[in-house]
Design a protein around this motif. Sequence first.
Motif, PDB file in Angstrom:
ATOM      1  N   ALA A 165       7.096   5.803 -17.136  1.00  0.00           N
ATOM      2  CA  ALA A 165       6.660   6.994 -17.875  1.00  0.00           C
ATOM      3  C   ALA A 165       5.160   7.229 -17.758  1.00  0.00           C
ATOM      4  O   ALA A 165       4.696   8.349 -17.992  1.00  0.00           O
ATOM      5  N   ALA A 166       4.416   6.198 -17.410  1.00  0.00           N
ATOM      6  CA  ALA A 166       2.953   6.320 -17.319  1.00  0.00           C
ATOM      7  C   ALA A 166       2.569   7.255 -16.184  1.00  0.00           C
ATOM      8  O   ALA A 166       3.229   7.297 -15.145  1.00  0.00           O
ATOM      9  N   GLY A 167       1.496   8.002 -16.415  1.00  0.00           N
ATOM     10  CA  GLY A 167       1.004   8.982 -15.454  1.00  0.00           C
ATOM     11  C   GLY A 167       0.652   8.390 -14.167  1.00  0.00           C
ATOM     12  O   GLY A 167       0.674   8.781 -13.105  1.00  0.00           O
TER      13      GLY A 167
ATOM     14  N   PHE B 141       7.776 -10.171  -9.985  1.00  0.00           N
ATOM     15  CA  PHE B 141       6.561  -9.443 -10.329  1.00  0.00           C
ATOM     16  C   PHE B 141       6.917  -7.995 -10.609  1.00  0.00           C
ATOM     17  O   PHE B 141       7.702  -7.399  -9.863  1.00  0.00           O
ATOM     18  N   VAL B 142       6.350  -7.441 -11.670  1.00  0.00           N
ATOM     19  CA  VAL B 142       6.457  -6.013 -11.947  1.00  0.00           C
ATOM     20  C   VAL B 142       5.078  -5.438 -11.651  1.00  0.00           C
ATOM     21  O   VAL B 142       4.075  -5.875 -12.225  1.00  0.00           O
ATOM     22  N   ILE B 143       5.051  -4.487 -10.733  1.00  0.00           N
ATOM     23  CA  ILE B 143       3.799  -3.896 -10.266  1.00  0.00           C
ATOM     24  C   ILE B 143       3.763  -2.432 -10.688  1.00  0.00           C
ATOM     25  O   ILE B 143       4.717  -1.683 -10.445  1.00  0.00           O
ATOM     26  N   GLY B 144       2.666  -2.038 -11.328  1.00  0.00           N
ATOM     27  CA  GLY B 144       2.511  -0.664 -11.794  1.00  0.00           C
ATOM     28  C   GLY B 144       2.192   0.301 -10.667  1.00  0.00           C
ATOM     29  O   GLY B 144       1.922  -0.095  -9.523  1.00  0.00           O
ATOM     30  N   LYS B 145       2.181   1.575 -10.999  1.00  0.00           N
ATOM     31  CA  LYS B 145       1.945   2.628 -10.015  1.00  0.00           C
ATOM     32  C   LYS B 145       0.591   2.504  -9.326  1.00  0.00           C
ATOM     33  O   LYS B 145       0.421   2.932  -8.189  1.00  0.00           O
ATOM     34  N   ASP B 146      -0.373   1.895 -10.013  1.00  0.00           N
ATOM     35  CA  ASP B 146      -1.719   1.741  -9.438  1.00  0.00           C
ATOM     36  C   ASP B 146      -1.863   0.444  -8.633  1.00  0.00           C
ATOM     37  O   ASP B 146      -2.947   0.115  -8.164  1.00  0.00           O
ATOM     38  N   GLY B 147      -0.762  -0.308  -8.485  1.00  0.00           N
ATOM     39  CA  GLY B 147      -0.809  -1.544  -7.712  1.00  0.00           C
ATOM     40  C   GLY B 147      -1.195  -2.764  -8.522  1.00  0.00           C
ATOM     41  O   GLY B 147      -1.344  -3.852  -7.972  1.00  0.00           O
ATOM     42  N   THR B 148      -1.343  -2.605  -9.832  1.00  0.00           N
ATOM     43  CA  THR B 148      -1.690  -3.730 -10.705  1.00  0.00           C
ATOM     44  C   THR B 148      -0.433  -4.500 -11.094  1.00  0.00           C
ATOM     45  O   THR B 148       0.593  -3.897 -11.418  1.00  0.00           O
ATOM     46  N   ILE B 149      -0.516  -5.819 -11.061  1.00  0.00           N
ATOM     47  CA  ILE B 149       0.601  -6.643 -11.518  1.00  0.00           C
ATOM     48  C   ILE B 149       0.650  -6.545 -13.046  1.00  0.00           C
ATOM     49  O   ILE B 149      -0.279  -6.956 -13.734  1.00  0.00           O
TER      50      ILE B 149
ATOM     51  N   GLN C 111       0.842  -1.210   0.000  1.00  0.00           N
ATOM     52  CA  GLN C 111       0.000   0.000   0.000  1.00  0.00           C
ATOM     53  C   GLN C 111       0.874   1.257   0.000  1.00  0.00           C
ATOM     54  O   GLN C 111       0.593   2.214  -0.704  1.00  0.00           O
ATOM     55  N   GLY C 112       1.932   1.231   0.809  1.00  0.00           N
ATOM     56  CA  GLY C 112       2.833   2.370   0.902  1.00  0.00           C
ATOM     57  C   GLY C 112       3.651   2.598  -0.363  1.00  0.00           C
ATOM     58  O   GLY C 112       4.207   3.678  -0.550  1.00  0.00           O
ATOM     59  N   LEU C 113       3.719   1.592  -1.213  1.00  0.00           N
ATOM     60  CA  LEU C 113       4.485   1.702  -2.462  1.00  0.00           C
ATOM     61  C   LEU C 113       3.621   2.149  -3.640  1.00  0.00           C
ATOM     62  O   LEU C 113       4.137   2.326  -4.742  1.00  0.00           O
ATOM     63  N   ARG C 114       2.312   2.320  -3.403  1.00  0.00           N
ATOM     64  CA  ARG C 114       1.433   2.774  -4.490  1.00  0.00           C
ATOM     65  C   ARG C 114       1.945   4.108  -5.014  1.00  0.00           C
ATOM     66  O   ARG C 114       2.437   4.944  -4.272  1.00  0.00           O
ATOM     67  N   GLY C 115       1.823   4.283  -6.313  1.00  0.00           N
ATOM     68  CA  GLY C 115       2.340   5.486  -6.956  1.00  0.00           C
ATOM     69  C   GLY C 115       3.753   5.280  -7.494  1.00  0.00           C
ATOM     70  O   GLY C 115       4.298   6.157  -8.150  1.00  0.00           O
ATOM     71  N   LYS C 116       4.335   4.117  -7.186  1.00  0.00           N
ATOM     72  CA  LYS C 116       5.668   3.780  -7.678  1.00  0.00           C
ATOM     73  C   LYS C 116       5.586   2.481  -8.466  1.00  0.00           C
ATOM     74  O   LYS C 116       4.701   1.662  -8.254  1.00  0.00           O
ATOM     75  N   VAL C 117       6.534   2.294  -9.375  1.00  0.00           N
ATOM     76  CA  VAL C 117       6.676   1.014 -10.055  1.00  0.00           C
ATOM     77  C   VAL C 117       7.566   0.163  -9.153  1.00  0.00           C
ATOM     78  O   VAL C 117       8.592   0.630  -8.648  1.00  0.00           O
ATOM     79  N   VAL C 118       7.143  -1.072  -8.925  1.00  0.00           N
ATOM     80  CA  VAL C 118       7.832  -1.941  -7.968  1.00  0.00           C
ATOM     81  C   VAL C 118       8.144  -3.288  -8.613  1.00  0.00           C
ATOM     82  O   VAL C 118       7.297  -3.857  -9.302  1.00  0.00           O
ATOM     83  N   MET C 119       9.344  -3.769  -8.361  1.00  0.00           N
ATOM     84  CA  MET C 119       9.695  -5.142  -8.711  1.00  0.00           C
ATOM     85  C   MET C 119       9.798  -5.923  -7.406  1.00  0.00           C
ATOM     86  O   MET C 119      10.466  -5.481  -6.471  1.00  0.00           O
ATOM     87  N   VAL C 120       9.114  -7.069  -7.359  1.00  0.00           N
ATOM     88  CA  VAL C 120       9.218  -7.976  -6.220  1.00  0.00           C
ATOM     89  C   VAL C 120       9.804  -9.270  -6.756  1.00  0.00           C
ATOM     90  O   VAL C 120       9.205  -9.912  -7.615  1.00  0.00           O
ATOM     91  N   ASN C 121      10.988  -9.613  -6.261  1.00  0.00           N
ATOM     92  CA  ASN C 121      11.732 -10.765  -6.754  1.00  0.00           C
ATOM     93  C   ASN C 121      11.841 -11.814  -5.654  1.00  0.00           C
ATOM     94  O   ASN C 121      12.450 -11.564  -4.619  1.00  0.00           O
ATOM     95  N   PHE C 122      11.193 -12.975  -5.859  1.00  0.00           N
ATOM     96  CA  PHE C 122      11.317 -14.096  -4.928  1.00  0.00           C
ATOM     97  C   PHE C 122      12.527 -14.908  -5.353  1.00  0.00           C
ATOM     98  O   PHE C 122      12.633 -15.307  -6.518  1.00  0.00           O
ATOM     99  N   TRP C 123      13.431 -15.169  -4.402  1.00  0.00           N
ATOM    100  CA  TRP C 123      14.699 -15.793  -4.725  1.00  0.00           C
ATOM    101  C   TRP C 123      15.203 -16.601  -3.534  1.00  0.00           C
ATOM    102  O   TRP C 123      14.620 -16.551  -2.455  1.00  0.00           O
ATOM    103  N   ALA C 124      16.293 -17.321  -3.738  1.00  0.00           N
ATOM    104  CA  ALA C 124      16.945 -18.059  -2.658  1.00  0.00           C
ATOM    105  C   ALA C 124      18.434 -18.144  -2.952  1.00  0.00           C
ATOM    106  O   ALA C 124      18.848 -18.178  -4.112  1.00  0.00           O
ATOM    107  N   THR C 125      19.210 -18.166  -1.889  1.00  0.00           N
ATOM    108  CA  THR C 125      20.664 -18.262  -2.062  1.00  0.00           C
ATOM    109  C   THR C 125      21.068 -19.608  -2.654  1.00  0.00           C
ATOM    110  O   THR C 125      22.135 -19.727  -3.240  1.00  0.00           O
TER     111      THR C 125
END
Length: 172
Positions: A170-172, A140-148, A52-66
Amino acid sequence: MTASASRSWIKPAAIGAVVLALAGIGYATLGSSQKAPDVTFISLAGDKISTQGLRGKVVMVNFWATSCVSCVREMPAMVDTYNKFKGQGLEFVAVAMQYDPPNYVVNFTETRKLPFIVALDSGGDLARSFGDVTLTPTTFVIGKDGTILKRYVGEPEFSQLHALLQKALAAG
């Protein structure tokens, strides 16, 4: 029940994703306008970061393991991607899987000087919230509106990922 009837629930796209992920080839699926789950990541530093706090930003969430060879191989390119786009507003959260020992994650993060948020999924809740992530890497690449916008199972094709990020940033 016949063998073919018992397997009728398996979707060809899912089989393809598994085969490609095991082969180390990126597999992308559209998020079909699905919203990212409302979760809170706890960083290695103890900070709480919510989707929720990241809304308005483009976010990448990467699930990984060493212990994941593909994850370790793609991490330098993930760092380069983050460094390339962070000035345009990209946020990045690398989520270590539940089975990954925390001391391994801390050591990997420190020795590789990962510049983005690294979080532990101690109880597996984050992976479950993102659709029961079991294969790594999954990004996951998440848009500014929180959509995957896209889900990658396996290592992404970075030129395509960069094009997607440029468009999303670049999207509004």
